[in-house]
Design a protein around this motif. Sequence first.
Motif, mmCIF file in Angstrom:
data_model
loop_
_atom_site.group_PDB
_atom_site.id
_atom_site.type_symbol
_atom_site.label_atom_id
_atom_site.label_comp_id
_atom_site.label_asym_id
_atom_site.label_seq_id
_atom_site.Cartn_x
_atom_site.Cartn_y
_atom_site.Cartn_z
ATOM 1 N N LEU A 359 0.355 -1.528 -0.209
ATOM 2 C CA LEU A 359 0.330 0.337 -0.269
ATOM 3 C C LEU A 359 0.959 1.484 0.575
ATOM 4 C CD1 LEU A 359 -2.891 -0.676 2.543
ATOM 5 C CD2 LEU A 359 -3.160 -0.950 -0.188
ATOM 6 N N SER A 360 1.848 1.069 0.463
ATOM 7 C CA SER A 360 3.048 1.930 0.924
ATOM 8 C C SER A 360 3.802 2.853 -0.597
ATOM 9 C CB SER A 360 3.928 2.118 1.562
ATOM 10 O OG SER A 360 4.291 1.528 1.115
ATOM 11 N N ARG A 361 4.158 1.813 -1.327
ATOM 12 C CA ARG A 361 3.819 1.847 -2.869
ATOM 13 C C ARG A 361 2.625 2.671 -3.801
ATOM 14 N NH1 ARG A 361 6.500 -3.444 -1.972
ATOM 15 N NH2 ARG A 361 4.679 -4.031 -3.109
ATOM 16 N N VAL A 362 1.954 1.950 -3.197
ATOM 17 C CA VAL A 362 0.800 2.661 -4.232
ATOM 18 C C VAL A 362 0.374 4.047 -4.486
ATOM 19 C CG1 VAL A 362 -1.778 2.175 -4.487
ATOM 20 C CG2 VAL A 362 -0.587 0.893 -4.351
ATOM 21 N N VAL A 368 0.854 10.461 4.457
ATOM 22 C CA VAL A 368 0.856 9.867 5.477
ATOM 23 C C VAL A 368 0.260 8.595 5.414
ATOM 24 C CG1 VAL A 368 1.357 10.150 7.876
ATOM 25 C CG2 VAL A 368 1.758 12.129 6.192
ATOM 26 N N LEU A 369 0.459 7.679 5.586
ATOM 27 C CA LEU A 369 -0.158 6.241 5.641
ATOM 28 C C LEU A 369 0.209 5.788 7.396
ATOM 29 C CD1 LEU A 369 -1.614 3.767 4.250
ATOM 30 C CD2 LEU A 369 0.910 2.729 3.660
ATOM 31 N N SER A 370 -1.209 5.793 7.530
ATOM 32 C CA SER A 370 -1.631 5.496 8.854
ATOM 33 C C SER A 370 -2.387 4.430 8.567
ATOM 34 C CB SER A 370 -2.648 6.181 9.754
ATOM 35 O OG SER A 370 -2.350 6.347 11.233
ATOM 36 N N VAL A 392 -6.602 -2.105 -1.622
ATOM 37 C CA VAL A 392 -5.710 -1.789 -3.043
ATOM 38 C C VAL A 392 -6.760 -0.570 -3.297
ATOM 39 C CG1 VAL A 392 -4.606 -1.501 -5.139
ATOM 40 C CG2 VAL A 392 -4.300 -3.545 -3.125
ATOM 41 N N ASN A 393 -8.473 -1.081 -3.685
ATOM 42 C CA ASN A 393 -8.527 -0.543 -4.836
ATOM 43 C C ASN A 393 -9.057 0.662 -4.008
ATOM 44 O OD1 ASN A 393 -10.226 -0.728 -7.528
ATOM 45 N ND2 ASN A 393 -9.624 -2.991 -6.579
ATOM 46 N N LEU A 394 -9.112 1.309 -2.579
ATOM 47 C CA LEU A 394 -9.699 2.241 -1.722
ATOM 48 C C LEU A 394 -8.492 3.365 -1.539
ATOM 49 C CD1 LEU A 394 -12.352 0.009 1.232
ATOM 50 C CD2 LEU A 394 -12.632 1.657 -1.152
ATOM 51 N N ALA A 395 -7.068 2.370 -0.855
ATOM 52 C CA ALA A 395 -6.085 3.043 -1.318
ATOM 53 C C ALA A 395 -5.790 4.501 -2.080
ATOM 54 C CB ALA A 395 -5.190 2.303 -0.576
ATOM 55 N N ILE A 396 -6.453 3.779 -3.267
ATOM 56 C CA ILE A 396 -6.455 4.296 -5.137
ATOM 57 C C ILE A 396 -6.503 5.467 -5.055
ATOM 58 C CG2 ILE A 396 -5.918 4.079 -7.188
ATOM 59 C CD1 ILE A 396 -5.134 1.237 -6.648
ATOM 60 N N ASN A 397 -8.269 4.944 -4.604
ATOM 61 C CA ASN A 397 -9.466 6.735 -4.606
ATOM 62 C C ASN A 397 -8.914 7.450 -3.308
ATOM 63 O OD1 ASN A 397 -10.792 5.015 -6.352
ATOM 64 N ND2 ASN A 397 -12.414 4.498 -5.099
ATOM 65 N N ALA A 398 -8.264 7.353 -2.506
ATOM 66 C CA ALA A 398 -7.964 8.171 -1.501
ATOM 67 C C ALA A 398 -7.007 8.885 -1.920
ATOM 68 C CB ALA A 398 -7.569 7.441 -0.258
#
Length: 643
Positions: A359-362, A368-370, A392-398
């Motif tokens: 996720l940190s690479r996405v 800042v990723l918490s 992954v999809n939610l992280a990309i949207n965010a």
Amino acid sequence: MEATAGRSEEALTLQSIGDGVIATDLAGRVTRMNPTAEALTGWTLAEARGRPLHEIFVLIDAVTRAPLETPAARALAEGRKAELSDQVRLVSRTGHEAQLSGSATPIRQVQGECLGAVVLFRDASEQFQAQEALRERGRHLQTIIETEPECVKVVDADGQLVEMNAAGMAMLEVDTLAEAARPGLASFIVPAYREAFQRLHQRVLEGGRGVLEFEVIGKRGTRRWLETHAAPLQRSPAGGPMLLGITRDITERKRAEAARERLESQLAQAQKMEAIGQLAGGVAHDFNNLLSIIISTAELAETGLPPGHPVREDLLQIRQAGGRAATLTSQLLAFSRSQVLEPQVIELGAVLSDIGQMLSRVIREDIVLSLRPSVAPARVSADRSQLERVFVNLAINARDAMPKGGTLTIETGPVSFATPPLTSPPLPPGDYVMLSVSDTGVGIDPAVMPRIFEPFFTTKARGQGSGLGLSMVYGIVAQSQGGVEVSSELGHGTSVRIYLPQVKEPVTELGPGAAVATGGGHETVLIVDDEPGLAGVATRILASAGYTTLTAVGAEEAKRCLSAHEGVVHLLLTDVVMPGVSGPALAAELLLGRPGLKVLYTSGYSDDVLLRAAVRDERAHFLRKPYGAAELQRRVREVLDQE
């Protein structure tokens, strides 16, 4: 003679008066009394003459029963008229009591000299009883009004509050009528409803009636919804018209109506999503059949060409485009909840910890990723690979919602609901595991919020998104018996909360992976598909790998083909959903006569009931469409090699 006639006329007048009359001298002794006075006191004039008035005219306080001074004594002492109070009773010689009204007046000569006093009185018992009954009725009515749970109020023609019971004051959060009347009733009404209340007030003053729902804010800040029924009130012929209002608190009803409207909207949205999902799944099914033909035919053509042949590059482009199209159909299947899941018991917090680095690479460096995985057990039964896609999809949207950077917070944890939140699709009460993904981005416009789960709907610029990310998340979660809740505020960010049913079973332990089977074989395979082109391509792929193939379009042709074949058939490769007899139904029928037959199902779209029943069979295996030649050969070899 004239004096005698005057006294005779005076005596006659005295005898004729309906009220009681008693005259006294200056010493307060009785000199005269008429028959009415005799009847009320129980004394005759002959018996009473010369006696002190207080012996004949015995007065007591109606409430305290204490003896009272005669009004004649007060009139003589003060030299002016003395009235009897409302609480005076006359006790007759026989002990009978009568409520009195009347007065005493000094008797004066023409020159002004006082000669005595005259008491004029009447029996007011019936009048007093009627007045007391009226007062009692008023007190009773006031008690009813004060104990009435609904507000009762009176408003005058100027809009001023005249009366209000305790229930009304409680609604306005005031302790006295003055606290409500001083600022005015309109000051408690939410501004948006003041004009409507004024129109109702005017209509009632003109003789009409009306009903109005409006909001008020109490003195302590509490908002309430009220419903008032208003009618004209005429207090007296001389008084002006007023408004009588009966008002009830409908706050709970309004909340229930709002909740029902949200549920109805949620149901309508769920039904729309279901319809779109069925359409999307059907499109994906047909498209996957075509993609299987395109990809497999390109692979077959490529294997027949020597290295460096110019056509190989074209075939590669075809296969790569087919692969991208397959990804889109996979997302459509996820949205329509028609993909095949392989559920296992997993610890959601552990999944989050495991994919944290990915996720940190996405996301970008300015975000800042918490990560806050749950310490408490948070186990669910779900397809791990699909849940990772959700993360992954939610992280990309965010990430895309924070073009200038921000904070992305992902957390998991167990939750329990007696009344579940409004999710899509709706959830029953119970124990769940929550996955929350929150950002500090631009937020979602409320106007587009109802459409965020629709496939191909996106607010991103053209070419920056397919519009399938959230629809895929919705499909995976819904197929896992969960629900999604989204809250957002423009300029402040978005929170997506996913709730999956919590399970108590231990985490599934994964065994070592099996060796990948490759190469061809010599076994016989019965290939069944309702798409002739796909059945033909599968036949060419397996025949080129050395297998003996039997090809049938549909279940009925498959049964005829198998009956005509005298040798052993080792594997049934069949589509799941076909017109008439389905793949699982065909397999069940064929297995009755050939118990050693192995089954490999293939589908680009699968009916949940059919496919789940099939994959529970230990002899059944599944190959997802679209597939390529190498994948089909590998999967067939795997199934045949299994004991």
